[in-house]
Design an enzyme around this catalytic site. Structure first.
Site, short mmCIF file in Angstrom:
data_model
loop_
_atom_site.label_atom_id
_atom_site.label_comp_id
_atom_site.label_asym_id
_atom_site.label_seq_id
_atom_site.Cartn_x
_atom_site.Cartn_y
_atom_site.Cartn_z
N ASP A 334 19.34 56.79 25.64
CA ASP A 334 18.12 56.60 24.86
C ASP A 334 16.95 57.09 25.69
OD1 ASP A 334 19.20 55.32 22.73
OD2 ASP A 334 18.94 53.31 23.56
N ASP A 653 20.72 50.06 21.98
CA ASP A 653 20.14 48.72 22.01
C ASP A 653 20.10 48.05 20.64
OD1 ASP A 653 18.25 50.42 20.99
OD2 ASP A 653 16.82 50.19 22.62
N ASP A 657 23.42 50.69 16.60
CA ASP A 657 24.03 51.46 17.67
C ASP A 657 25.46 50.99 17.93
OD1 ASP A 657 21.76 52.91 18.06
OD2 ASP A 657 20.96 51.61 19.63
#
Ligand code: ATP
Length: 925
Positions: A334, A653, A657
């Site tokens: 990310d 997170d 996901d």
């Protein structure tokens, strides 16, 4: 007020919210007071499940004997006893017992370690206490607590829902039902199953969408989860692909060893040798060939790896991850919070009318908003600025807190930054709430990319005036807008091109840009609080502005990305943010080479959607930045990379996901900013959310795999050597150079004193300078097998020669055997140093760099002196004292063997390294 416990026996789902409130002595708005919460905590105990041992002590001990190789040993011990060889039999049983004990201690320790790690990642809960929203450890919840639920949360205790907005909960952990169920605050009749109790949310289940609030009705063991836990216990296996492979291997080995032992026995009988003696020899062979220390060594090495990773802030949730990590070939990460700090500060506001700058960094509401001429901007004379700041602050679920002068955000940092920006212009949270009391919410989600709220508008000329506020990704918000607010506060047709150009320019500077929009809803009261939903956000919104915020890259990110590149690991950024912001940040952390064209290196979610399944893998392998990607696409990305043979580590997170985290070879969740759902799906949790920690964990993973290989490379030659020496003795009709009990001595003591010390071996220098291990690379490469056979042959030849030399020189059988026994141990000790690195010479890695190993060797030497010179030991093990010149010969042979291995290593090094640059060393050909 004392807790008024139920006067009736009705279950919580049968009562109205009000009755539940009364029964629990709760407050549905202000929550419990701190004092009450503390009293109840003392009375009901912490909200955690009692640690349940999977199996009883006896079962756990007995299980240690459940191993094919141990069966062989037990049988050997029994037969030896039947033959009247009581001392030998006792030694064999002693070994079996020690083995079980070591296994038991090891298993318990590994379990305790994993348990300890689990508690490092503790669930948090959002509560309202004393009228204030707070985050507490879920352990601290008590009956009556008012808990807030949001998408991504793990329900921290059993709750009776008292408010719910589109609240959906995944209860599969409890009911096995895989589709989420919707929750509301209604009353339900009588006896219905847990799965049907729509007004209850149970501990351990996961909130997938929406939000809500509930009162705690059960904590700890008094929850439904606690009940299940009591029934089945939480079984967590310590198996990994490697231990499973080893278990397979040991089954095959057992069959092979038994076959060879039978063959030995047969050959002996055919040669007309004494049946009892031949049988003893067959047992010796079987006992010798069994690598007793292997299972323990694997578990210990993995456990040490887990501990090392934890020290570097990577908490392993599933043991196999330790192994897989070392083989990672791609890390998908990310951006926000992992490569960057997730410390957002709004630095600029663009409105259709003008640009403004915001001073001050961080979350302290200290600074000012001024125009480009440095004049403080009066919000009253800039309606668009005012509505943009109001929109950012009111359409917002975060809160600012101050503790000893330090300001922080509770909630989303992006929202925190917008609160701060508004406060700097004089629009503090209290004032915002007063002017625009909130009536309804459409929460933010990564798919939707915006958040919308409905407010009463105290400033509206119409008494029942309401206003809709939206904030979110620029393209999304723009698609809802037909107008923009001009300098006079009048809605004019929106100039899309100008808005997009301004957004692109800000994003190009690496800034995160959010758009804000509003729409007054006249006195007709168009929406009631309940029917405010997505469909009603027509395309008639009025764009008020763009807010640009900085989120600096993490200090260690660039170095960690560079380290990954050197290690042959590709790093890919996957973000929901704008492509220009993503590209700028990627450039700063070294993910994109400034000298190379970005063509094909940056793909957006839309680009991905346009690619066919055939085109996807190659495009994904080539690109480094994926922007405006939806969580579902993350799963596609992982699969595409896996289709190209990659071992993928993926960070995440959010709730959505989870599928990608599960699919990835290593799912990595964020310990600080991640949802419980993501943590649940992950193999590893980062306690600092930092990308550099992923890199550190990969490094440790490589170290673990190296150490396992080293142990196996060290232990196998002894077993093969012992087996072969016995086999040779029978085939040639000679006396056994070593006896079964002596073999057991060698195997047991050296595994503990010598072999295990390899698990403490520090990582080799340059471990991150070599390419990742190929996913299909076997544990033992051809080069290693050759080395193992080489050392086995040296052991056989050396001990055979020495044993017969001693006999020829007039030594007794016990004396000659003692010489052979010591030779085995000494060669192993010398070879141990060689095994510390599979490619480098021990001098290069530093002779004393693993102190444990030196301690182990000294302990082993003491043991050898004991078995050679202590009379009692002589009796048990059929050994005899030997003189100095015998030791000299032993030493010479051991050193010669060490020399041969060193030469082999040297030759292989020059061959395998070839033209590679110095420092890059590979294991295997
Ligand atoms: P990463 O995937 O690297 O964590 P991200 O945080 O930008 O990046 P998302 O959380 O999916 O990814 O956000 C996607 C977009 O939605 C953001 O770029 C932003 O424009 C918008 N956004 C983010 N947070 C909010 C919020 N709280 N309210 C409204 N819009 C938001």
């Amino acid at each position: 007020m004392p807790i008024t416990m139920p006067s009736s026996t009705a279950a919580h789902h049968e009562l109205t919210s009000h009755e539940v409130v009364l029964r629990l002595g709760a407050d549905p708005h202000r929550g419990l007071t701190d004092q009450k919460a503390a009293e109840r905590l003392a009375r009901f105990g912490p909200n955690s499940l009692p640690v349940a041992r999977t199996a009883g002590l006896a079962v756990r001990i007995v299980r240690q004997f459940h191993h094919p190789l141990i069966y062989v040993l037990i049988a050997a011990g029994a037969v030896t006893a039947a033959l009247g060889e009581y001392v030998d039999s006792a030694v064999i049983f002693g070994v079996v017992a020690i083995n079980a004990l070591v296994g038991f201690i090891q298993e318990s320790k590994a379990e305790a370690a994993l348990e300890g790690l689990r508690s490092m990642v503790r669930t948090q809960a959002k509560v309202i206490r004393d009228g204030r929203r707070r985050t507490v450890l879920s352990d601290e919840l008590v009956p009556g607590d008012l808990v807030l639920l949001e998408a991504g949360d793990k329900v921290p205790a059993d709750l009776r829902i008292i408010r719910a907005t589109e609240l959906w909960v995944d209860e599969s952990a409890l009911t096995g039902e895989s589709t989420p169920t919707v929750k509301d605050d209604g009353v339900l009749p009588g006896a219905i199953s847990v799965a049907d109790r729509r007004n209850m949310a149970y501990s351990g289940t996961l909130v997938t969408t929406g939000s809500g609030a509930g009162l705690v009705v059960g904590t700890g063991a008094e929850t439904e989860l606690g009940e299940i836990h009591r029934l089945v216990g939480a079984a967590e296996t310590l198996d990994t692909p490697l231990t499973k492979k080893l278990a397979e291997f040991s089954k095959i080995l057992t069959v092979g060893i038994l076959g060879l032992a039978a063959l030995t026995f047969g050959v002996g009988l055919l040669r007309g040798q004494d049946a009892v003696e031949t049988f003893t020899a067959a047992i010796a062979l079987a006992v010798g060939a069994i690598p007793e220390g292997l299972p323990a060594a694997v578990t210990i090495t993995l456990a040490i790896g887990v501990a090392r990773m934890a020290r570097r802030r990577a908490v392993i949730r599933r043991l196999p991850a330790v192994e897989t990590l070392g083989g990672t070939t791609v890390i998908c990460t990310d951006k926000t919070g992992t490569l960057t700090e997730n410390q957002m500060t709004v630095t600029g506001v663009w409105t259709p009318e003008a640009r403004f700058e915001v001073t001050g960094l961080g979350y302290a509401p200290e600074g000012s908003v001024h125009d480009v001429h440095d004049n403080a901007a009066a919000i009253d004379s800039h309606p668009a600025l005012r509505w943009s700041l109001l929109g950012g602050a009111a359409c917002n679920d975060a809160a600012l807190t101050e503790h000893e002068g330090r300001w922080d955000v509770v909630g989303d940092p992006t929202e925190g930054a917008m609160l701060v920006a508004a406060a700097k212009a004089g629009l503090g949270p209290g004032q915002v709430a007063q002017v625009l009391p909130r009536r309804a919410t459409i929460p933010f989600s990564s798919e939707r990319q915006y958040m919308a709220t409905l407010h009463g508008d105290a400033t509206s000329p119409v008494s029942s005036g309401q206003v809709v506020l939206v904030k979110g990704a620029v393209e999304r918000v723009l698609s809802l807008c037909a107008y923009q607010l001009d300098g006079k506060g009048v809605a004019a047709p929106v100039d899309r091109a100008a808005v997009l150009a301004a957004a692109a320019e800000l994003a190009g500077q690496g800034l995160r840009v959010l758009a804000t929009a509003m729409r007054p809803v006249g006195g007709t009261n168009e929406f009631g609080p309940t029917d405010f939903d997505e469909r009603l956000l027509s395309d008639r919104m009025v764009l008020t502005g763009l807010q640009a915020m900085v989120d600096p890259p993490r200090a260690a990110a660039a170095a960690a990305v560079a380290a990954c590149h050197t290690a042959g690991i590709a790093v890919k950024m996957i973000t929901g943010d704008h492509a220009a912001t993503a590209t700028a940040i990627a450039g700063r952390v070294g993910l994109l080479d400034p000298h190379e064209p970005v063509e094909g290196m940056v793909l957006t979610g839309a680009d991905l959607a346009a690619l066919s399944s055939e085109e996807l893998p190659e495009a994904v392998e080539r690109a480094s930045v994926f922007a405006r990607v939806s969580p579902e696409q993350k799963l596609r990305l992982v699969e595409a990379l896996q289709a190209r043979g990659h071992v993928v580590a993926m960070t995440g997170d959010g709730v959505n996901d989870a599928p990608a985290l599960r699919q990835a070879g290593i799912g990595v969740a964020m310990g600080l900013g991640g949802t419980e759902v993501a943590k649940d799906a992950a193999d590893m949790v980062l306690t600092d959310d930092d990308f550099a920690t992923v890199e550190a964990a990969v490094e440790e993973g490589r170290g673990v795999f190296d150490n396992l290989t080293k142990f196996i490379a060290w232990t196998l030659p002894t077993n093969i050597g012992e087996g072969l020496v016995i086999f040779a003795a029978i085939v040639f009709g000679a006396a056994l150079p070593i006896l079964p009990t002596q073999i057991l001595w060698i195997n047991m003591t050296t595994a503990v004193a010598l072999g295990l010390m390899l698990a403490f071996e520090p990582k080799e220098a340059g471990i991150m300078a070599r390419p990742p291990r190929a996913p299909d690379q076997p544990l033992l490469t051809r080069a290693l097998m050759v080395r193992i056979l080489l050392v086995s042959s040296l052991l056989v030849a050396g001990s055979w020669w020495l044993f017969h030399w001693e006999l020829a020189a007039g030594a007794s059988l016990p004396e000659a055997r003692t010489a052979a026994l010591n030779l085995f141990v000494l060669v192993e000790a010398v070879y141990l140093f060689s095994c510390r690195s599979l490619t480098r010479s021990v001098w290069r890695i530093g002779f004393f760099s693993n102190r444990w190993l030196i301690v182990g060797v000294l302990a082993q030497l003491v043991g050898q002196l004991a078995i050679t010179y202590v009379p009692a030991m002589n009796t048990i093990f059929d050994t005899a004292p030997i003189s100095g010149d015998v030791w000299l010969r032993i030493l010479m042979i051991a050193l010669a063997a060490g020399l041969v291995v060193a030469v082999d290593k040297r030759l292989r090094r020059s061959r395998t390294l070839g033209n590679q640059h110095p420092g890059v060393e590979t294991i295997g050909p």
